[in-house]
Design a protein around this motif. Structure first.
Motif, short mmCIF file in Angstrom:
data_model
loop_
_atom_site.label_atom_id
_atom_site.label_comp_id
_atom_site.label_asym_id
_atom_site.label_seq_id
_atom_site.Cartn_x
_atom_site.Cartn_y
_atom_site.Cartn_z
N LEU A 88 0.83 -1.20 0.00
CA LEU A 88 0.00 0.00 0.00
C LEU A 88 0.87 1.25 0.00
O LEU A 88 1.95 1.26 0.59
N GLY A 89 0.37 2.29 -0.63
CA GLY A 89 1.11 3.54 -0.71
C GLY A 89 1.43 4.15 0.64
O GLY A 89 2.47 4.77 0.81
N ASP A 90 0.54 3.96 1.63
CA ASP A 90 0.81 4.56 2.94
C ASP A 90 1.90 3.83 3.72
O ASP A 90 2.33 4.28 4.77
N GLU A 91 2.38 2.71 3.20
CA GLU A 91 3.52 2.01 3.81
C GLU A 91 4.84 2.60 3.33
O GLU A 91 5.89 2.28 3.89
N LEU A 92 4.80 3.42 2.31
CA LEU A 92 6.02 3.89 1.65
C LEU A 92 6.64 5.08 2.37
O LEU A 92 5.94 5.93 2.91
N PRO A 93 7.97 5.17 2.34
CA PRO A 93 8.65 6.36 2.84
C PRO A 93 8.44 7.50 1.84
O PRO A 93 7.89 7.30 0.76
N ALA A 94 8.90 8.69 2.19
CA ALA A 94 8.78 9.84 1.29
C ALA A 94 9.66 9.62 0.06
O ALA A 94 10.85 9.33 0.17
N ILE A 95 9.05 9.73 -1.12
CA ILE A 95 9.73 9.53 -2.39
C ILE A 95 9.57 10.80 -3.21
O ILE A 95 8.49 11.38 -3.26
N VAL A 96 10.67 11.24 -3.84
CA VAL A 96 10.63 12.48 -4.59
C VAL A 96 11.16 12.28 -6.01
O VAL A 96 11.95 11.39 -6.27
N GLY A 97 10.67 13.15 -6.88
CA GLY A 97 11.16 13.23 -8.25
C GLY A 97 11.72 14.63 -8.44
O GLY A 97 11.87 15.40 -7.48
N GLN A 98 11.97 14.99 -9.67
CA GLN A 98 12.61 16.28 -9.93
C GLN A 98 11.76 17.47 -9.50
O GLN A 98 12.28 18.46 -8.98
N GLN A 99 10.43 17.40 -9.67
CA GLN A 99 9.59 18.54 -9.28
C GLN A 99 9.63 18.78 -7.77
O GLN A 99 9.71 19.92 -7.31
N GLU A 100 9.59 17.69 -7.00
CA GLU A 100 9.64 17.83 -5.54
C GLU A 100 11.01 18.32 -5.08
O GLU A 100 11.11 19.13 -4.15
N VAL A 101 12.07 17.86 -5.75
CA VAL A 101 13.43 18.32 -5.40
C VAL A 101 13.56 19.81 -5.66
O VAL A 101 14.12 20.56 -4.86
N MET A 102 13.01 20.26 -6.78
CA MET A 102 13.07 21.70 -7.09
C MET A 102 12.36 22.52 -6.03
O MET A 102 12.85 23.57 -5.61
N GLU A 103 11.22 22.03 -5.56
CA GLU A 103 10.47 22.73 -4.51
C GLU A 103 11.20 22.64 -3.16
O GLU A 103 11.23 23.61 -2.41
N LEU A 104 11.80 21.50 -2.88
CA LEU A 104 12.52 21.29 -1.61
C LEU A 104 13.66 22.28 -1.44
O LEU A 104 13.92 22.78 -0.35
N PHE A 105 14.36 22.58 -2.54
CA PHE A 105 15.51 23.50 -2.49
C PHE A 105 15.20 24.87 -3.09
O PHE A 105 16.08 25.73 -3.13
N HIS A 106 13.99 25.07 -3.59
CA HIS A 106 13.60 26.32 -4.28
C HIS A 106 14.62 26.65 -5.37
O HIS A 106 15.16 27.75 -5.42
N LEU A 107 14.87 25.67 -6.22
CA LEU A 107 15.83 25.85 -7.31
C LEU A 107 15.25 26.81 -8.35
O LEU A 107 14.05 26.79 -8.61
N PRO A 108 16.11 27.63 -8.96
CA PRO A 108 15.61 28.63 -9.91
C PRO A 108 15.08 28.05 -11.22
O PRO A 108 14.24 28.66 -11.86
N SER A 109 15.59 26.87 -11.62
CA SER A 109 15.12 26.28 -12.87
C SER A 109 15.38 24.78 -12.86
O SER A 109 16.23 24.29 -12.12
N GLN A 110 14.63 24.09 -13.71
CA GLN A 110 14.84 22.65 -13.83
C GLN A 110 16.21 22.36 -14.43
O GLN A 110 16.82 21.34 -14.14
N GLY A 111 16.72 23.29 -15.22
CA GLY A 111 18.04 23.14 -15.81
C GLY A 111 19.14 23.02 -14.76
O GLY A 111 20.13 22.31 -14.95
N THR A 112 18.97 23.73 -13.65
CA THR A 112 19.94 23.66 -12.56
C THR A 112 20.06 22.23 -12.05
O THR A 112 21.16 21.71 -11.89
N LEU A 113 18.93 21.60 -11.83
CA LEU A 113 18.92 20.22 -11.34
C LEU A 113 19.38 19.26 -12.42
O LEU A 113 20.19 18.36 -12.16
N ALA A 114 18.91 19.46 -13.64
CA ALA A 114 19.30 18.58 -14.75
C ALA A 114 20.81 18.61 -14.98
O ALA A 114 21.42 17.57 -15.24
N THR A 115 21.41 19.77 -14.84
CA THR A 115 22.87 19.89 -15.00
C THR A 115 23.58 19.10 -13.91
O THR A 115 24.55 18.39 -14.19
N ARG A 116 23.12 19.20 -12.68
CA ARG A 116 23.71 18.46 -11.56
C ARG A 116 23.60 16.95 -11.80
O ARG A 116 24.53 16.20 -11.55
N ILE A 117 22.43 16.51 -12.25
CA ILE A 117 22.21 15.08 -12.49
C ILE A 117 23.14 14.60 -13.60
O ILE A 117 23.81 13.58 -13.47
#
Length: 189
Positions: A88-117
């Motif tokens: 079940l989904g409620d058994e899962l720990p917190a899982i993030v993708g690129q959109q959540e990572v951008m919000e977590l760090f308030h990154l200025p653009s997706q390119g910033t994260l994509a470059t790091r990756i």
């Protein structure tokens, strides 16, 4: 918590389990058919993912029995490494993708994260499912000192409010909902 990551599937992996085309998963989710309940999935960066335990059990819950391909299940667990079988989904720990990572760090653009990756200076994904990278929230947070050490101008400060909502399952920021496309889009408004 189990200390290991749970096994997950995206649309492509779910389809492979039942030897159908990935588009079939969308059809099973369609309001007109409602074979697969959208509530059984978690949403990460606007895409649905299912615990592998649920996905392998799904075929036994439908009006028309569907046989799961055990070889695909074995392949997925081997590919994802040491983990555990969530149902079940409620058994899962917190899982993030690129959109959540951008919000977590308030990154200025997706390119910033994509470059790091692309440069290999962002933590390696915990999952690569249906072409998308996913991380345990804790994998990302544990990498903050290394991200700061290689940063030129970004502070890589974790927004603790965003982290708390991700952990509690109450996150409602970018990527928290699936944007409906196609002929059912108007019906969801």
């Amino acid at each position: 918590m189990h200390g290991l990551k749970p096994y997950l599937v995206g649309h492509q992996e779910f389809a492979a389990l039942y030897r159908v085309e990935p588009q079939m998963i969308g059809q099973w989710l369609a309001p007109s058919r409602r074979i697969l309940d959208p509530a059984t999935a978690i949403v990460v960066s606007g895409v649905r993912y299912w615990p592998l335990g649920f996905a392998t059990r799904f075929g036994t819950t439908t009006a028309r029995f569907r046989q799961v391909d055990v070889r695909v299940t074995e392949h997925l667990t081997a590919e994802q490494g040491k983990g555990w079988m969530a149902d079940l989904g409620d058994e899962l720990p917190a899982i993030v993708g690129q959109q959540e990572v951008m919000e977590l760090f308030h990154l200025p653009s997706q390119g910033t994260l994509a470059t790091r990756i692309a440069a290999g200076t962002f933590p390696k994904e915990d999952w690569l499912l249906s072409g998308s990278r996913l991380w345990l929230l804790e994998t990302v947070i544990e990498a903050v000192p290394a991200l700061r050490a290689t940063a030129r101008s970004l502070p890589w400060e974790v927004d603790e409010t965003v982290a708390a909502t991700l952990r509690s399952g109450t996150y409602s920021g970018p990527g928290s909902v699936v944007l409906t496309r196609g002929r059912h889009a108007r019906k969801s408004l």
